[in-house]
Design a protein around this motif. Structure first.
Motif, PDB file in Angstrom:
ATOM      1  N   GLU A  47       0.651  -1.267  -0.082  1.00  0.00           N
ATOM      2  CA  GLU A  47      -0.154  -0.270   0.003  1.00  0.00           C
ATOM      3  C   GLU A  47       0.805   1.206   0.051  1.00  0.00           C
ATOM      4  O   GLU A  47       0.630   2.359  -0.730  1.00  0.00           O
ATOM      5  CB  GLU A  47      -0.961   0.004   1.073  1.00  0.00           C
ATOM      6  N   ILE A  48       2.180   1.175   0.719  1.00  0.00           N
ATOM      7  CA  ILE A  48       2.880   2.511   0.835  1.00  0.00           C
ATOM      8  C   ILE A  48       3.483   2.637  -0.666  1.00  0.00           C
ATOM      9  O   ILE A  48       3.642   3.830  -0.971  1.00  0.00           O
ATOM     10  CB  ILE A  48       4.022   2.068   1.614  1.00  0.00           C
ATOM     11  N   MET A  49       4.018   1.535  -1.378  1.00  0.00           N
ATOM     12  CA  MET A  49       4.661   1.796  -2.703  1.00  0.00           C
ATOM     13  C   MET A  49       3.720   2.437  -3.700  1.00  0.00           C
ATOM     14  O   MET A  49       3.726   3.151  -4.453  1.00  0.00           O
ATOM     15  CB  MET A  49       4.996   0.153  -3.113  1.00  0.00           C
ATOM     16  N   ILE A  50       2.131   1.864  -3.525  1.00  0.00           N
ATOM     17  CA  ILE A  50       1.198   2.413  -4.260  1.00  0.00           C
ATOM     18  C   ILE A  50       1.176   4.002  -4.191  1.00  0.00           C
ATOM     19  O   ILE A  50       0.892   4.727  -4.823  1.00  0.00           O
ATOM     20  CB  ILE A  50      -0.030   1.574  -4.113  1.00  0.00           C
ATOM     21  N   LEU A  51       0.911   4.170  -2.726  1.00  0.00           N
ATOM     22  CA  LEU A  51       0.845   5.763  -2.505  1.00  0.00           C
ATOM     23  C   LEU A  51       1.925   6.416  -2.940  1.00  0.00           C
ATOM     24  O   LEU A  51       2.062   7.614  -3.403  1.00  0.00           O
ATOM     25  CB  LEU A  51       0.903   5.818  -0.832  1.00  0.00           C
ATOM     26  N   LEU A  52       2.962   5.802  -2.909  1.00  0.00           N
ATOM     27  CA  LEU A  52       4.352   6.785  -3.244  1.00  0.00           C
ATOM     28  C   LEU A  52       4.416   6.679  -4.681  1.00  0.00           C
ATOM     29  O   LEU A  52       5.270   7.737  -5.284  1.00  0.00           O
ATOM     30  CB  LEU A  52       5.667   6.052  -2.816  1.00  0.00           C
ATOM     31  N   ASP A  53       4.073   6.011  -5.427  1.00  0.00           N
ATOM     32  CA  ASP A  53       3.742   5.898  -6.972  1.00  0.00           C
ATOM     33  C   ASP A  53       3.087   7.030  -7.498  1.00  0.00           C
ATOM     34  O   ASP A  53       3.075   7.347  -8.787  1.00  0.00           O
ATOM     35  CB  ASP A  53       3.608   4.597  -7.592  1.00  0.00           C
ATOM     36  N   ALA A  54       1.901   7.401  -6.745  1.00  0.00           N
ATOM     37  CA  ALA A  54       0.900   8.110  -7.256  1.00  0.00           C
ATOM     38  C   ALA A  54       1.300   9.624  -7.387  1.00  0.00           C
ATOM     39  O   ALA A  54       2.289   9.959  -7.065  1.00  0.00           O
ATOM     40  CB  ALA A  54      -0.260   8.260  -6.230  1.00  0.00           C
TER      41      ALA A  54
END
Length: 54
Positions: A47-54
């Motif tokens: 979930e953190i990786m998705i947030l950082l990629d946004a």
């Protein structure tokens, strides 16, 4: 406590902030490093990786 720390040029970190009212109060008193559920609840690494990629 925040005023004393600021006068000594220390950073103040508020932990456990959950509401806008708490955030506003802390900012009004000079605390600008804030963490807690107000911003995000605990997340998995994915979930953190998705947030950082946004």
């Amino acid at each position: 406590i925040i005023a004393i720390a600021n006068s000594l040029h220390y950073s103040v970190v508020a932990e456990g902030v959950e509401t806008k009212a708490q955030l506003d109060c802390l900012e009004e008193h000079g605390c600008h490093i804030i963490q807690g559920f107000y911003y995000y609840k605990p997340m998995s690494a994915d979930e953190i990786m998705i947030l950082l990629d946004a």
